[in-house]
Structures are given as C-alpha cells and as structure tokens.
Design a protein around this motif. Sequence first.
Motif, PDB file in Angstrom:
ATOM      1  N   UNK A 410     -20.618  13.519  28.770  1.00 43.10           N
ATOM      2  CA  UNK A 410     -21.493  14.484  28.053  1.00 43.10           C
ATOM      3  C   UNK A 410     -21.504  14.292  26.575  1.00 43.10           C
ATOM      4  N   UNK A 411     -22.645  14.848  25.859  1.00 45.05           N
ATOM      5  CA  UNK A 411     -22.795  14.396  24.477  1.00 45.05           C
ATOM      6  C   UNK A 411     -22.105  15.888  23.728  1.00 45.05           C
ATOM      7  N   UNK A 412     -22.139  15.621  22.270  1.00 52.51           N
ATOM      8  CA  UNK A 412     -21.591  16.886  21.480  1.00 52.51           C
ATOM      9  C   UNK A 412     -22.174  18.177  21.630  1.00 52.51           C
ATOM     10  N   UNK A 413     -23.509  18.221  22.136  1.00 56.19           N
ATOM     11  CA  UNK A 413     -24.045  19.430  22.370  1.00 56.19           C
ATOM     12  C   UNK A 413     -23.705  20.146  23.869  1.00 56.19           C
ATOM     13  N   UNK A 414     -23.150  19.488  24.445  1.00 59.68           N
ATOM     14  CA  UNK A 414     -22.818  19.900  25.796  1.00 59.68           C
ATOM     15  C   UNK A 414     -21.350  19.959  26.278  1.00 59.68           C
ATOM     16  N   UNK A 415     -20.584  20.381  25.025  1.00 58.38           N
ATOM     17  CA  UNK A 415     -19.398  20.472  25.664  1.00 58.38           C
ATOM     18  C   UNK A 415     -18.879  21.436  26.400  1.00 58.38           C
ATOM     19  N   UNK A 416     -18.508  21.351  27.677  1.00 55.86           N
ATOM     20  CA  UNK A 416     -18.147  22.413  28.567  1.00 55.86           C
ATOM     21  C   UNK A 416     -17.397  23.598  28.082  1.00 55.86           C
ATOM     22  N   UNK A 417     -18.041  24.713  28.251  1.00 56.43           N
ATOM     23  CA  UNK A 417     -17.312  26.313  27.614  1.00 56.43           C
ATOM     24  C   UNK A 417     -16.014  26.325  28.263  1.00 56.43           C
ATOM     25  N   UNK A 418     -15.999  25.908  29.703  1.00 56.59           N
ATOM     26  CA  UNK A 418     -14.815  26.194  30.042  1.00 56.59           C
ATOM     27  C   UNK A 418     -13.562  25.475  29.491  1.00 56.59           C
ATOM     28  N   UNK A 419     -13.818  24.362  28.555  1.00 60.08           N
ATOM     29  CA  UNK A 419     -12.763  23.609  28.128  1.00 60.08           C
ATOM     30  C   UNK A 419     -12.216  24.203  26.746  1.00 60.08           C
ATOM     31  N   UNK A 420     -13.080  24.807  26.114  1.00 60.54           N
ATOM     32  CA  UNK A 420     -12.710  25.400  24.736  1.00 60.54           C
ATOM     33  C   UNK A 420     -12.822  26.845  24.514  1.00 60.54           C
ATOM     34  N   UNK A 421     -13.236  27.624  25.546  1.00 60.41           N
ATOM     35  CA  UNK A 421     -13.580  29.156  25.393  1.00 60.41           C
ATOM     36  C   UNK A 421     -12.369  29.570  26.471  1.00 60.41           C
ATOM     37  N   UNK A 422     -11.510  30.497  26.204  1.00 59.78           N
ATOM     38  CA  UNK A 422     -10.318  30.875  26.598  1.00 59.78           C
ATOM     39  C   UNK A 422     -10.972  32.010  27.741  1.00 59.78           C
ATOM     40  N   UNK A 423     -12.180  32.792  27.182  1.00 62.69           N
ATOM     41  CA  UNK A 423     -12.881  33.867  27.899  1.00 62.69           C
ATOM     42  C   UNK A 423     -13.652  33.391  28.925  1.00 62.69           C
ATOM     43  N   UNK A 424     -13.984  32.147  29.122  1.00 63.37           N
ATOM     44  CA  UNK A 424     -15.026  31.513  29.984  1.00 63.37           C
ATOM     45  C   UNK A 424     -14.577  31.856  31.443  1.00 63.37           C
ATOM     46  N   UNK A 425     -15.573  32.316  32.443  1.00 63.22           N
ATOM     47  CA  UNK A 425     -15.221  32.554  33.792  1.00 63.22           C
ATOM     48  C   UNK A 425     -16.518  32.301  34.520  1.00 63.22           C
ATOM     49  N   UNK A 426     -16.726  31.314  35.290  1.00 63.14           N
ATOM     50  CA  UNK A 426     -18.125  31.359  36.148  1.00 63.14           C
ATOM     51  C   UNK A 426     -18.194  32.582  36.996  1.00 63.14           C
ATOM     52  N   UNK A 427     -19.515  32.775  37.436  1.00 61.23           N
ATOM     53  CA  UNK A 427     -19.797  33.796  38.139  1.00 61.23           C
ATOM     54  C   UNK A 427     -19.226  33.705  39.485  1.00 61.23           C
ATOM     55  N   UNK A 428     -18.536  34.679  40.014  1.00 62.71           N
ATOM     56  CA  UNK A 428     -17.998  34.952  41.209  1.00 62.71           C
ATOM     57  C   UNK A 428     -18.687  35.428  42.509  1.00 62.71           C
ATOM     58  N   UNK A 429     -20.221  35.978  41.915  1.00 58.94           N
ATOM     59  CA  UNK A 429     -21.208  36.359  42.870  1.00 58.94           C
ATOM     60  C   UNK A 429     -21.739  35.422  43.682  1.00 58.94           C
ATOM     61  N   UNK A 430     -22.124  35.334  44.645  1.00 62.44           N
ATOM     62  CA  UNK A 430     -22.806  34.514  45.838  1.00 62.44           C
ATOM     63  C   UNK A 430     -24.428  35.130  45.439  1.00 62.44           C
ATOM     64  N   UNK A 431     -24.862  34.478  44.836  1.00 59.91           N
ATOM     65  CA  UNK A 431     -26.545  34.483  44.480  1.00 59.91           C
ATOM     66  C   UNK A 431     -27.299  34.668  45.771  1.00 59.91           C
ATOM     67  N   UNK A 432     -27.022  33.950  46.685  1.00 55.23           N
ATOM     68  CA  UNK A 432     -27.623  34.253  47.935  1.00 55.23           C
ATOM     69  C   UNK A 432     -27.646  35.571  48.382  1.00 55.23           C
ATOM     70  N   UNK A 433     -26.352  36.343  48.198  1.00 62.01           N
ATOM     71  CA  UNK A 433     -26.227  37.496  48.640  1.00 62.01           C
ATOM     72  C   UNK A 433     -27.082  38.700  48.165  1.00 62.01           C
ATOM     73  N   UNK A 434     -27.140  38.513  46.985  1.00 61.16           N
ATOM     74  CA  UNK A 434     -28.152  39.382  46.079  1.00 61.16           C
ATOM     75  C   UNK A 434     -29.413  39.174  45.797  1.00 61.16           C
ATOM     76  N   UNK A 435     -30.006  37.815  46.037  1.00 61.28           N
ATOM     77  CA  UNK A 435     -31.019  37.326  45.899  1.00 61.28           C
ATOM     78  C   UNK A 435     -32.366  38.204  46.380  1.00 61.28           C
ATOM     79  N   UNK A 436     -32.057  38.486  47.851  1.00 56.54           N
ATOM     80  CA  UNK A 436     -32.918  39.207  48.455  1.00 56.54           C
ATOM     81  C   UNK A 436     -32.581  40.740  48.768  1.00 56.54           C
ATOM     82  N   UNK A 437     -31.673  41.303  47.832  1.00 54.35           N
ATOM     83  CA  UNK A 437     -31.310  42.450  47.951  1.00 54.35           C
ATOM     84  C   UNK A 437     -32.776  43.525  47.704  1.00 54.35           C
ATOM     85  N   UNK A 438     -32.779  44.737  48.306  1.00 56.23           N
ATOM     86  CA  UNK A 438     -33.829  45.746  48.206  1.00 56.23           C
ATOM     87  C   UNK A 438     -34.099  46.298  46.681  1.00 56.23           C
TER      88      UNK A 438
END
Length: 970
Positions: A410-438
């Motif tokens: 990676x380059x300096x502009x794309x340092x992963x947030x998970x490395x340096x941000x204690x509050x980082x957490x990826x989405x635990x939702x499965x987008x495929x389940x809510x994409x077609x929700x009514x």
Amino acid sequence: MNHGYLWAVTKAGTPQRINSKEKPEANEIYDWEDFPVHGVGGEPVHIIKLASTPEVVFAIDRGGHVYVFSTQTHLAIRQTVTTYSNQRWYPVIGWCSHTLPTDRPTFSNHDGTQRLTFESFSLRSDGWRWEEPWLVAQDSRRFDKEGWEYGLNFGRSIDWTSSQKSTSFVRRRLFKRTMRFVAIEHWIQMAMTNSEHKFLDLCAGNFASGSEGAFDLFALSEFGRIYRREGVCRNNPEGSKWGQIEGISSNDGGFEDISALGTSAAHRCLLVLTWDGRLYARWGMTPERPHGRGWMPINLPGSQPITGFALGYTSLWIVSVEAKIFTSNVSVDHKGIHLTQTNFREAGEAMCRMSCSRNDQVFAIANGTEVLHVRTGVCPEEPYGKIWTPMVHRNGENRMLQVDASTVSFTHRRIPKAWIDENFAPSTLDLSQIRDAQWRVKIISELREMNDRCWGVFQESIDGPEIENFARTDDQKWRLETRVAAIIANTGLLNWSEGVFQLSDTEIHVTLKRGTVYRRPLEDLCAIYPISSSKPAICVSMRPLSSSSLIRIGFSTDDERVQWIHELEKEIRRCAVLLPRDRRSQWAFSILDDGTPRCHVISQMRADKNNTQIPVSLDSAPTLLVPGHFIDISAGSERVVWAITSAGHVYALESRYDPLDEEVEYTYKQYDAQIETLIEHQKYAFFRGFLPFDGCSGNVYAWCDLFGKQKDKTMRLPRGWTWSDLEWKLKSDWEFGVRLDGEWGVAEKKASARRRVWQRERVFETSGPWIRVDCPPAESVHVSRNNDMILTWVITKSGDVLVRLGCCRAGPQGQDWFHVSSEWPIRLLCISSGNRVWALTKCNRLLVRECANAVDIYKIDWREVIVEEVTLSEIIEITACSRVLWMLRNDGRMLGVLAEKSGYLLYRIRNEIPLRRITVDRDGNLWAIGQQEIYRKNGTIREIRRSRPLEYEIPWEKIEMNDISMITIF
C-alpha cells in the motif's frame, strides 16, 4: 499469494501476520493472526527472526534451524525430474537394455555423464509428495509413438531422430515424474545438509527480478559466514543449496565480524552491519553474478555507529546508537548503493528494528514498550514522512520482537484503518440479506420520486438566455436541454459546431447555430457511449445504423455528460422493455477502446415488413454501458461473464445484473491502476540549444502518448479515475535523434532533436455489478459455453493456466481453482463449442486437450498438434468452434486448422480485410473486429479448395460499429 500482509514475530517467538487491505471485507480477518511453529512432538518453537516473500516465508529458531511457510496460492508448486532409459540394438536379440561398457548407463541424465536410476530420486523434504508414477514423455517432434528417439551411437554430439532407420543402433526414452509441494499454510523444517548451516539472521528481497517467483534469500551463520540460497523460486520454495559469499576483509588480515544483514524488496542488493556499527553494501550483484564482486562502505551521518537499518525503493533508514532515526534518499544499481544527498535527515527517535516495504513505507518497534509503529505520510514528495503512529493490537501479545514489511504494497494514502484506529470494525451485516429488503426498496423508490419532482421544478424555473438565441422548432416542452458542441455525420462537418441539444418525451433534437437541424424519435435510440476528445463528449447512435446516424455531442463539463448519458440510457431501457425477447436471452458484451464495457441486448425481437418477429442485429440492438474498466471480457453459458483489468485483477459479473433493470443497485467496488506515459519532444535551435515547442512539428507533437496521440501534462482524466501520484515522474534521460520523426539513439553532438519519457500512475474506483475473484495477476479469461459444466479458464501473466470450478448462474464467481499444469508457459487459449481446449505456448507450440465430456476436460494432459507451413510466432489471437481453430496473424490475416478424423488440416483465408480481434459465438458464427467496423460470418465451413496451399474465402457481413476493441457473444 502473500501480497498484502505484514509479518511480525512477537516477544514470545510466535510469527504473526495482518491483512493490509485498506477496507477488509466483513468476512475477512482484520486483526493479527498467529502462525506458531511446532517441532517434533508438537512442542512450540521459539522464532527469533523471519523473512517474508510474496509466496513463501522463512524463519529461524533459537537453534539456528530454518523453517519454511508457503502461503496459500492458486498455482500448484511442482517439480519435474527426468531420466533417460538407454538401449542398444544387437543382431538376433534386437533391442536390449544391456549396453556396452563404453556406452551410457542403462539409466542416465541427458548427456549420459551421470547414472540416474529411478531410486536415485527422492523427495526434497517432508513438504513434498509424488504426484504420479514414472511416465514416458510424449512429444511427436522428438519421439515416436512409444517415446523412443534413435541414433547411430551414443555420444555427446549425436543427432537423435524420431523414427528408426537402418543406421539406428542405439535409442533412448525419456521418463518424467512430478513431485508436488503440499505443505501449504503450515511450517516445515528445511532440510539441513551441513552442520554449519545454523543461522543467526536471514533476509529476503529482490522480488521484481524478472524471473517469475524468483527472489534472493541471504543468511548469517553462527560462525559469521554469509550465505545465499540458490535455486529459490515459485516452484522450489526451499531452494537447492547454500552458496557462501566472501566476507569483508579487515585491517588485521582477517574478516569483519557481522552482526546483522538486510536487503531490499525492490532491488538486488545486500547490506551487512558489523559488530562495531559500520554499514557495508555488496556491489556487482547481477543476474549473471548474483553473489556480487565486492564490498563498499556506506558513509553514515557524523560517522556514528548504528544498531539497525532498513532499505526500501529510494530510501535508507538507520538507527544510531543513541536510538535516533535518520533517513536519506538513495539509488541502487549493480554498482552498489549511492546516496543522492550528502546529509541524512533525522526522523524521530526511540525506535529500533525497522523494516521497509517496496513502496518505502517504513515500520519500527518502539524502545521500552516494544509496540509496533508505522511512519505516516511517507511519499516521494515527503520521503521522511510525518509521525510514528502505534499499530493496534485488539487481542493477544502486543510486544514485538521483529517486523517484516517486504510484501506490503500500500501507499501512504491507503494505510489500513484497522491498523491504527482502535475503534475500527468492519460491517458485520451481510449486504446480500438487506439489498433486496422491502423497506429498502420502498425508501429508494420514494427518494427517486422526490428527486424527479425536484428536477422537474428546477427545469421549469430555468431561464436560459443563451439557449433562446436558437429558434425552437415547435412549442413542445423540452424536459432537458443544454448548449453543446456537436458533429452531425450527415452534414459532412469535421469540426465541432455550436448548437443546442434538446430532449423531450418523444424525440431528441439538435439545432446547430449555422442552421442545421437534426431530430429523431427516441425509439430509434440504439446506444450512447463516451468518446475521447478535447472536451467531455458522447456518441449517440440511432437505428438503423448508417454513416448518417451517428451524432457526436460535446459538453462543457463531465458532470453534464454523465447526466445526459443517464437520461438517454433511461430512454433506451424504456423502449427496450416494451419489445418481446427471444427465450434464449442472447446477449453480447463489448469493450470500448477506452476500456468501458457495454452490454448489447441482442435477444430483442422486432417486426419485419411482413410483421414477423425477428431478432435484432448487433448494430441495432439496445446497448447500455456497464460500470467498470477492463481490457478483456468473456461470456459463457447461463450468462456467466468474467473480465480482467489492466492490472490483472479478475472480476465476475453479479448474477442479479440485468441491463434493462435500472432499479438494482450494486455495492461491489472495482479497482484498477494504470501507468500513464507521456513523451516530451524538443528541437535544436542554432545558438540557443534544445528548446520546447508548441503543437506539432513534422507530424510529431511536442507532448504525446506512446501511440503518438497529442497529450500533455494537463490532461483530464476520465470519470472514475484519479491520480495516485501527485506529480509526473521522469522515467528516462534524454534520447537524441537527427529528426523528430527519424531514428533515435545518435550522439548528442550530431542530434537536432531529443525526447524523454514521463510517467504517472492513476487509479480507477467505481461501484458496479462486478465481484472480485481472488486470483494471481491474469492476462486473459475464457468462459466455456458448455451447459453441463461451466468452466472459466484464466491465463496468468506468468503463463500458468487456472480453471475455476463451480461457476453457474446463481454463483458466477465459482468456488475453487484448479491449476492445469503444462511443460511450457501458455500465451493464448480458447475453448471450442465441443469438449476441446486449444492453447498456444510462449515457445510457439500448438496444444490441444479433448475428452468425451466436460467433467474431465481440466484433468487430462495437453497434446501437441503439429501444423506445417505456418509460423506460430506470428499468431496474436486464436478462437475456435466445434471443428475449426481460427488463428489471427500480426498482419491482420487469418489461418484455420480443421480437425478431421485423419488429423489436422491447415488452410489459408483469402481475405483482404485487416483484422484486430476475432471471436466465435455459441452458434459457431465467426466475428471479427476491423479498424472501424465489425464483420460476421454465419455458419461453419462448407467447402475448402483442395489445392496447395488449401484456401478458403470467408463471406463477411459488415456491421457498422465504432470504437470497439473486443466483443464476446453468448
């Protein structure tokens, strides 16, 4: 592949790695993973140092033993061993394996100098397994049907033939056996052949050496000797043996004591640190002389002793005995490491044990706390960076013993947030389940309705004085209009003409200032696509397609162009859904010259003069843009579509994609990267020297791209692209020539023109219906059209062939990769409508694999096809139907190979049309792309003139389509 991982060793001696993706997916691990090493009996092994490469990681324990960890890869790691069986012919007896005492051994190597029986070969280590028994090599160019080649007598200069003659008294047969490395994603101990090969330190680098999978591995022994591992590559991760490098001579006649060594991921080099803190670099290291020629000292700031160092692509980082960090720009070549500035610059303190990536991103461990830190802001414009930022450990040990960033990309502009941000957490939702929700569909519908109302109010309130300068043709209400520059094909105008572009509910209307009026009903809209010009422009294609149906419209801004493309494509969808479709739902995908993919809905039906429903032709089919940027695309059965970017990333089209359904929103991201190249020209002026000029001189532009098209440093990027480099970088020195359009490479004193090359990287990012498929960098992709089992074949940039299993309509991205082995790297491949796959190797051999059913097509072996009277090195593309292999030469001409029961028949195509690309659809029709049009040939071969050479004339049907670089139809 190990690209994108940062490796480290904890204080407890456990290797760890962390994903370096900027935005990890929800199902990906974004924290540190432990990969402990276990010895005999399952006891944990304490690791003191590791060295990572793109495909394998090495580690040493306290006892000096080396361990190997091969990372997950889609390419099988194989090694093939060979031996020759030798026989002599005796009268009455015939052929016998008992040779004369002066002959070669019964089993030997290629030249007969070494005895090699089957028992002479053993597995290299516990990580290898035999994949097959001993097999006889089959090559019709060298051997007969039983695998023998014949000669007059055994000797080093003997001429072997594939057929037995009256003078054939000896013969030999080649046996092969393949072993496979199976120790993937777990540690194994490297076999030690010498008790001196116990090490204190090791490092790996030179990943861009040019040889596929090759790299340099260096180690420091307990006795202070420096070794280089020979034979390490992708197919031999453990290497063959250790080769010693001479030490550094000291003033007392001995050798300097070495405490540590290091290298660069980007260069072939070696640095060593003496016990008294002096730094030396090995010079003269070339592919022909990988051990180098000698040692040279590196001048350090203030002649201070150092305790550590790290070398990147253009930067050298060191740690002084006072725990201060200094850095300097350097250049590296086979003559050594050269400082490009005399003084080092201080970049912090209280850090140690550093590691630098190939992009000069540097990591270090803090003194005292032993927490791993990353230097933010490191870039070519600011090589010293900004601050040291601690990396986050969410669980487990956070004290580090060592870090290795060799494979971080990676380059300096794309340092992963998970490395340096204690509050980082990826989405635990499965987008495929809510994409077609009514509830989501309802919200989007209401938002769009509100947006349309706001847009209507806004349009009614517009007062355009400049537009009113042009007289309206009638009193109808225009729902969209703008001032444009236009080129209408039927007027014969070559330059942009000022005018007004208007869109109503029933027609489009173009009025030029000089009085020309062009109006067509919306139902005649065929396609809208962006074109490259001096301004943001589109091409509007109307049906029936002819030279007078193309309109080029130039807008003032790119946002305005995007708005009009959206509105016009909305009308194409509206008209297309009202027409019936063929139940086979036939589609076609093409790629424009600028890399934009398009979908052609050729399943549409239209009424002819007799009111009979017939399929629309490709030139008049509704065509819609697909978000993305690709260089290759392939479509197969059940609408499975795959594509490849210029960077070699592989994508599959999402199953929900329907070009006529505008309501579907896609959340997948597509990324791509390209290097933009500009060539700067200057002319020599008397008494003034070389000077820049404007515009064109002698048909050569002052600034142009690699193809001579006029461009400059202020070039505007297409939508979706951004510069990843802040500025243009000079990539070559001046090259001199006699004339701007003449030959280059003359001496400067005799030159009257010169040129140099500039480069700048740009990246592409967009949301679209493309699902990223994990795969090594790919060159081309081919999806089969067999409904029984859809297989996707991919050729990697190294020439390996991968087959994706499990592809279907519901899951077009498939499930697993299967590595198809071949003796030679593959450069071209195609799939016929039957169970036959053709390939052309980089050494210009034509191969084929075929079987009774598609289930086993990827398991059988390649068979070579001998084609006389053809130079395969001239072939740039191949495609096939059930019985015919079509080949396109580099001069635009075609050849054909007809599969008959008696063999393969070569014939030449009598056609004067130069072609760029060729492809075959599922019905066996041949399609070709010319310079500015597409050609189609219906049906299969019916007759071939039985003359020498065999000839066949293709009855082409011309289709008017512009700006197409490739097309695939299914």
